[in-house]
Motif scaffolding. Structure first.
Motif, PDB file in Angstrom:
ATOM      1  N   MET A   1       0.840  -1.184   0.000  1.00 32.93           N
ATOM      2  CA  MET A   1       0.000   0.000   0.000  1.00 32.93           C
ATOM      3  C   MET A   1       0.882   1.243   0.000  1.00 32.93           C
ATOM      4  O   MET A   1       1.977   1.241   0.526  1.00 32.93           O
ATOM      5  CB  MET A   1      -0.917  -0.020   1.208  1.00 32.93           C
ATOM      6  N   TYR A   4       0.068   7.364   1.166  1.00 34.43           N
ATOM      7  CA  TYR A   4      -0.505   8.658   0.821  1.00 34.43           C
ATOM      8  C   TYR A   4      -2.013   8.496   0.709  1.00 34.43           C
ATOM      9  O   TYR A   4      -2.510   7.405   0.459  1.00 34.43           O
ATOM     10  CB  TYR A   4       0.060   9.166  -0.515  1.00 34.43           C
ATOM     11  N   PRO A   6      -5.553   8.003  -0.691  1.00 38.72           N
ATOM     12  CA  PRO A   6      -5.912   7.316  -1.935  1.00 38.72           C
ATOM     13  C   PRO A   6      -6.203   8.243  -3.117  1.00 38.72           C
ATOM     14  O   PRO A   6      -5.778   7.958  -4.235  1.00 38.72           O
ATOM     15  CB  PRO A   6      -7.151   6.504  -1.560  1.00 38.72           C
ATOM     16  N   ALA A   9      -2.977   9.534  -4.458  1.00 39.04           N
ATOM     17  CA  ALA A   9      -2.285   8.471  -5.192  1.00 39.04           C
ATOM     18  C   ALA A   9      -2.881   8.300  -6.588  1.00 39.04           C
ATOM     19  O   ALA A   9      -2.144   8.174  -7.569  1.00 39.04           O
ATOM     20  CB  ALA A   9      -2.341   7.165  -4.413  1.00 39.04           C
ATOM     21  N   ILE A  10      -4.201   8.323  -6.696  1.00 41.09           N
ATOM     22  CA  ILE A  10      -4.848   8.216  -8.007  1.00 41.09           C
ATOM     23  C   ILE A  10      -4.428   9.391  -8.888  1.00 41.09           C
ATOM     24  O   ILE A  10      -4.070   9.212 -10.053  1.00 41.09           O
ATOM     25  CB  ILE A  10      -6.382   8.129  -7.867  1.00 41.09           C
ATOM     26  N   ALA A  35      -6.063   3.356 -12.521  1.00 37.85           N
ATOM     27  CA  ALA A  35      -5.696   3.866 -11.197  1.00 37.85           C
ATOM     28  C   ALA A  35      -6.744   3.488 -10.157  1.00 37.85           C
ATOM     29  O   ALA A  35      -6.415   3.088  -9.036  1.00 37.85           O
ATOM     30  CB  ALA A  35      -5.513   5.378 -11.245  1.00 37.85           C
ATOM     31  N   LEU A  36      -8.012   3.585 -10.530  1.00 40.81           N
ATOM     32  CA  LEU A  36      -9.099   3.224  -9.620  1.00 40.81           C
ATOM     33  C   LEU A  36      -9.058   1.729  -9.296  1.00 40.81           C
ATOM     34  O   LEU A  36      -9.257   1.323  -8.155  1.00 40.81           O
ATOM     35  CB  LEU A  36     -10.437   3.620 -10.244  1.00 40.81           C
ATOM     36  N   ILE A  38      -6.374  -0.152  -9.274  1.00 40.88           N
ATOM     37  CA  ILE A  38      -5.220  -0.362  -8.396  1.00 40.88           C
ATOM     38  C   ILE A  38      -5.593  -0.041  -6.953  1.00 40.88           C
ATOM     39  O   ILE A  38      -5.269  -0.791  -6.031  1.00 40.88           O
ATOM     40  CB  ILE A  38      -4.018   0.492  -8.848  1.00 40.88           C
ATOM     41  N   GLU A  39      -6.283   1.089  -6.744  1.00 43.14           N
ATOM     42  CA  GLU A  39      -6.621   1.528  -5.390  1.00 43.14           C
ATOM     43  C   GLU A  39      -7.749   0.714  -4.752  1.00 43.14           C
ATOM     44  O   GLU A  39      -7.898   0.744  -3.532  1.00 43.14           O
ATOM     45  CB  GLU A  39      -7.013   3.010  -5.401  1.00 43.14           C
ATOM     46  N   THR A  40      -8.531   0.006  -5.540  1.00 47.25           N
ATOM     47  CA  THR A  40      -9.645  -0.770  -4.983  1.00 47.25           C
ATOM     48  C   THR A  40      -9.338  -2.266  -5.032  1.00 47.25           C
ATOM     49  O   THR A  40      -8.946  -2.859  -4.034  1.00 47.25           O
ATOM     50  CB  THR A  40     -10.951  -0.439  -5.734  1.00 47.25           C
ATOM     51  N   ASN A  43      -5.605  -3.140  -4.005  1.00 47.14           N
ATOM     52  CA  ASN A  43      -5.328  -3.124  -2.566  1.00 47.14           C
ATOM     53  C   ASN A  43      -5.985  -4.300  -1.853  1.00 47.14           C
ATOM     54  O   ASN A  43      -5.414  -4.855  -0.914  1.00 47.14           O
ATOM     55  CB  ASN A  43      -5.756  -1.798  -1.933  1.00 47.14           C
TER      56      ASN A  43
END
Length: 98
Positions: A1, A4, A6, A9-10, A35-36, A38-40, A43
């Motif tokens: 992770m 920063y 989220p 980061a996006i 990017a979305l 990756i963050e959802t 993670n």
């Protein structure tokens, strides 16, 4: 992770803009959708929780945020500065911006 927020980061993934060094690696920009993900989903996979988190579908926890703008179409700079309107954890509202 990433340590920063989220949304920042996006913003960084999409623009490659840094906190103090300007744009670095402009050729490494990714799409907002990537990017979305990756963050959802990314993670959730990283923490071995992809069976219960990371996407909105039956049988998974309803952990999500509501944003004031569409992150896929708003101006890039808005992503960095956006404030979460509401947060849900397990389907229960735990935060709502006044």
């Amino acid at each position: 992770m990433v340590p920063y927020p989220p949304l920042w980061a996006i913003y960084h993934f999409v623009t490659r803009d840094t906190i103090s060094g300007g744009v670095l690696g402009a050729d490494q920009k990714i799409s907002r959708k990537e990017a979305l993900q990756i963050e959802t989903m990314g993670n959730a996979y990283l923490t071995f929780e992809e069976n219960i988190k990371g996407s909105i579908e039956p049988g998974k926890l309803a952990d999500l945020v509501v944003l004031p703008e569409d992150i896929l179409s708003c101006p890039e700079k808005h992503i960095e500065q956006m404030k979460v309107s509401m947060t849900m954890v397990g389907g229960t509202i735990v935060y709502r911006r006044p």
